[in-house]
Enzyme design. Structure first.
Site, PDB file in Angstrom:
ATOM      1  N   GLU A 144      -5.198   6.833  -0.968  1.00  0.00           N
ATOM      2  CA  GLU A 144      -5.855   5.669  -0.514  1.00  0.00           C
ATOM      3  C   GLU A 144      -7.275   6.025  -0.217  1.00  0.00           C
ATOM      4  O   GLU A 144      -7.446   6.165   0.990  1.00  0.00           O
ATOM      5  CB  GLU A 144      -4.844   5.349   0.828  1.00  0.00           C
TER       6      GLU A 144
ATOM      7  N   GLU B 170       4.245   3.232  -2.236  1.00  0.00           N
ATOM      8  CA  GLU B 170       4.582   3.597  -0.931  1.00  0.00           C
ATOM      9  C   GLU B 170       4.780   1.920  -0.127  1.00  0.00           C
ATOM     10  O   GLU B 170       4.181   1.012  -0.333  1.00  0.00           O
ATOM     11  CB  GLU B 170       3.491   3.924   0.013  1.00  0.00           C
TER      12      GLU B 170
HETATM   13  C1  GLA Z   1      -0.394   5.107   4.112  1.00  0.00           C
HETATM   14  C2  GLA Z   1      -0.594   6.590   3.691  1.00  0.00           C
HETATM   15  C3  GLA Z   1       0.401   7.481   3.891  1.00  0.00           C
HETATM   16  C4  GLA Z   1       1.067   7.262   5.400  1.00  0.00           C
HETATM   17  C5  GLA Z   1       1.558   5.852   5.717  1.00  0.00           C
HETATM   18  C6  GLA Z   1       2.123   5.782   6.813  1.00  0.00           C
HETATM   19  O1  GLA Z   1      -0.344   4.014   3.422  1.00  0.00           O
HETATM   20  O2  GLA Z   1      -0.810   6.823   2.324  1.00  0.00           O
HETATM   21  O3  GLA Z   1      -0.226   8.629   3.959  1.00  0.00           O
HETATM   22  O4  GLA Z   1       0.080   7.480   6.351  1.00  0.00           O
HETATM   23  O5  GLA Z   1       0.448   5.013   5.456  1.00  0.00           O
HETATM   24  O6  GLA Z   1       2.791   4.571   6.855  1.00  0.00           O
END
Ligand code: GLA
Length: 661
Positions: A154, A307
């Site tokens: 990210e 994710e």
């Molecule tokens: C994100 C990150 C992860 C983690 C999640 C938590 O989007 O990429 O590393 O911190 O959020 O929900």
């Protein structure tokens, strides 16, 4: 896009998540192996936050522990999405290179102790990032477990430090060519901002009043380009040693720091992270919004949900738990729209550390829990959808999405604080989602000819080429709705003179806007067709268009608020105010009908989501999600892949995947 190589390697859609085994011990790893098999996990993202363990001191690597985990996962039938750990430099790095720590706009330098404590433009950071990416690629480039590379995590940081200032100046020279051109572009003749040397130019930092909008827009463009350059360096370092596809997990948040169209062109496959910010049906609409954006940035190709929160809904000041069934529904909302699987953050909930309260596939309570049972059931469902691999959703309607227009609308000094690019984009998408349509996002310069209907909800900045493209789209038979405060400035943020919007678009819309008249906060107006509106009004006259609704208040009484123009073989519509929800929904429904944009599976009631995935060979599948609390008979009964049986009715909250062809 290289997604086929991933699903071929996995033998179907991907299922799994971030796996951070360094938090646990041998006993837990053994249980992980067994539980992953039970949940049908076939892909684990490893190493996202492992820099400090992989390189305990500068240039000295310790790969032994990672070797063991990769071998173990491989033996257990789980492929690996191997991350470069560059989103979280270790403490030794920041102590050795304090100039690589990020600086806030007010000049305060941050410290380590969290994550993302680096400045992308710092040469020491870039060198260190390339070095660890190269070391990982050399060691694991052809490891049998390796299915995918995951660069960074990210890309979200922003830093206006001196390294950034130097890089920004280089970028500005390339963009503008000369200081005269930059001064002209930024309008520095006003407020005595004229620059006489490049060294005088800074990134936007804390200042007395408004920033120069040209400076902030160029800085946003620069930062996105710089981030992309940092991604490319790691990608290329990896490609020198490995032939596996490379991605980076993109955020598609409510703010914009990256031009995701540009990222979509540089990754082997688009992957995104999605975390809903509201429960219930709003979460489903948000999943659709992000998934449609991901597919669009992927050029319509399949992509990957890298994710999602297993059991969390982040609503600002508290983290809600998902409702029973949401894990499957949310996963399918993404898969329906072209995701080649569903992955979560993270496999096992941390016992300690910064993300202890972020949910996981295996919660603190362990496998004897509702969450893990739903994770397992979802894993079984995803495993039955292997034949969908390589197919993707198609849309007959599009919402225009332009990074420059978004950044431009974030500038200081616009006429109303209620001008909100993201909110306008979401609202347009939501109205189409509520109407049961699959939606693409498109850039104003894209070929739009495949769309029956195009909505332009907030196109404040529009280039001449974009305006001409929209004119051509309407002339060639398209239906276009342009909403208020669009086509106002060009790519240098210079106002269009002689009446808004930009000339070729005015022609397609058959109108000329003379004056913007923002409404007072909480002021509500009624239009001549009975609809109500807030926030904004415009003084405009028709130049060929017909007025469908007029203002009924103040000096605007009788002047057109909503217009339609028959132009060439299409129609250009213009909405000069912000209709209330019911009026906007009715307008969108009318546009869909007039444009002939039908749903792919007609006959379902509102509240039942239906998206069709199409394979290149002509096969197709309807993915159905019932958001209602009552059963819904199917318009066309079919064979449900989720249960491998015939289906005539969707249960309350139920899902199905039917073979359509
Ligand atoms: C994100 C990150 C992860 C983690 C999640 C938590 O989007 O990429 O590393 O911190 O959020 O929900």
């Amino acid at each position: 896009m290289d997604i086929r190589r991933l699903t071929d390697r996995l033998g179907g859609l991907a299922y799994g998540g971030d796996y951070n085994p360094e938090q646990w011990d041998d006993e837990v790893w053994k249980e992980d192996d067994q539980l992953m098999r039970r949940a049908r996990v076939n892909l684990a993202t490893v190493g996202v936050f492992s820099w400090a363990l992989l390189e305990p001191e500068e240039g000295r690597y310790d790969f032994g522990w990672l070797d063991a985990h990769l071998d173990r996962l491989h033996t257990n039938g789980v492929a690996v999405d191997l991350a470069t750990p560059t989103a979280s430099p270790p403490p030794w790095f920041t102590l050795a290179h304090p100039d690589a720590l990020p600086v806030r706009p007010d000049g305060a330098r941050l410290t380590h102790g969290s994550r993302d404590t680096y400045c992308l433009t710092a040469p020491a950071y870039r060198r260190a990032a390339r070095r660890i990416a190269t070391a990982l690629a050399e060691r694991y480039g052809d490891h049998p477990a390796l299915a995918l590379w995951h660069v960074h995590n990210e890309y979200v940081t922003l830093c206006p430090c001196d390294h950034t200032a130097a890089a920004f100046r280089v970028w500005l020279r390339a963009r503008h060519g000369s200081l005269d051109a930059l001064n002209e572009a930024w309008g520095t003749a006003f407020w005595s901002q004229h620059y006489t040397s490049w060294e005088q130019i800074l990134p936007p930092r804390a200042t007395q009043w408004h920033h120069n909008p040209g400076q902030t827009l160029d800085f946003s463009r620069f930062w996105s380009d710089e981030t992309l350059a940092a991604y490319r360096e790691q990608r290329d370092a990896i490609r020198a040693h490995s032939d596996r596809p490379v991605t980076t997990n993109l955020m598609v948040p409510s703010y914009q720091n990256l031009d995701l169209w540009a990222f979509g062109r540089e990754v082997d496959l688009v992957s995104i992270d999605h975390y809903p910010g509201a429960p219930g049906v709003d979460a489903a609409a948000q999943a659709a919004f992000d998934a449609d954006r991901a597919r669009s940035f992927a050029g319509g190709c399949p992509w990957l949900l890298m994710e999602q929160g297993t059991n969390t809904v982040y609503t600002g000041d508290r983290v809600l738990a998902k409702e029973p069934g949401d894990i499957l529904r949310h996963s399918l909302a993404h898969i329906a729209r072209g995701s080649e699987g569903a992955l979560f953050f993270q496999w096992r909930q941390s016992r300690a550390g910064a993300e202890q309260w972020h949910s996981a596939m295996v919660p603190h309570a362990g496998p004897d829990s509702r969450t893990f049972r739903e994770v397992t059931a979802t894993g079984e469902a995803v495993a039955r959808l292997g034949e969908l691999a390589g197919s993707t959703a198609r849309a007959g309607v599009a919402v225009l999405h332009d990074s420059d227009a978004w950044w431009a609308m974030g500038a200081d000094g616009l006429p109303s604080a209620e001008l909100d690019y993201f909110a306008a984009l979401r609202r347009a998408h939501r109205a189409l989602w509520d109407a049961g349509r699959t939606v693409d996002f498109a850039h104003p310069a894209h070929d739009l000819s495949r769309y029956e209907l195009v909505l332009a909800p907030a196109l404040f900045l529009l280039t001449d080429a974009g305006a001409e493209n929209l004119r051509r789209y309407v002339a060639d038979g398209g239906t276009l709705l342009v909403q208020h405060f669009s086509g106002v400035v060009d790519e240098r943020l210079h106002s269009r003179l002689g009446g808004y919007p930009a000339a070729p678009l005015r022609e397609a819309l058959g109108i000329r806007v003379e004056e913007y008249r923002p409404l007072r906060r909480d002021e509500r107006i009624t239009l001549s067709d009975g609809s109500t509106a807030t926030s904004w009004s415009e003084s405009l006259r028709t130049e060929g268009a017909e007025a469908l609704a007029a203002y009924t208040h103040g000096m605007l009484t009788g002047s057109p608020a909503l217009t339609r123009h028959a132009f060439g073989s299409g129609h250009g519509w213009y909405l000069s105010t912000r209709l209330d929800d019911a009026g906007y929904a009715a307008l969108v429904q009318r546009l869909l009908t007039e444009a002939g944009a039908a749903p792919e599976l007609p006959g379902l009631p509102p509240g039942v989501e239906a998206v069709t995935r199409h394979a290149p060979d002509g096969r197709a599948w309807h993915v159905l999600i019932n958001h209602l609390s009552e059963p819904v008979p199917l318009p066309r009964p079919g064979h449900d892949l989720l249960t491998d049986g015939p289906l005539i009715e969707l249960s309350p909250g139920g899902c199905a995947v039917l073979r359509a062809r």
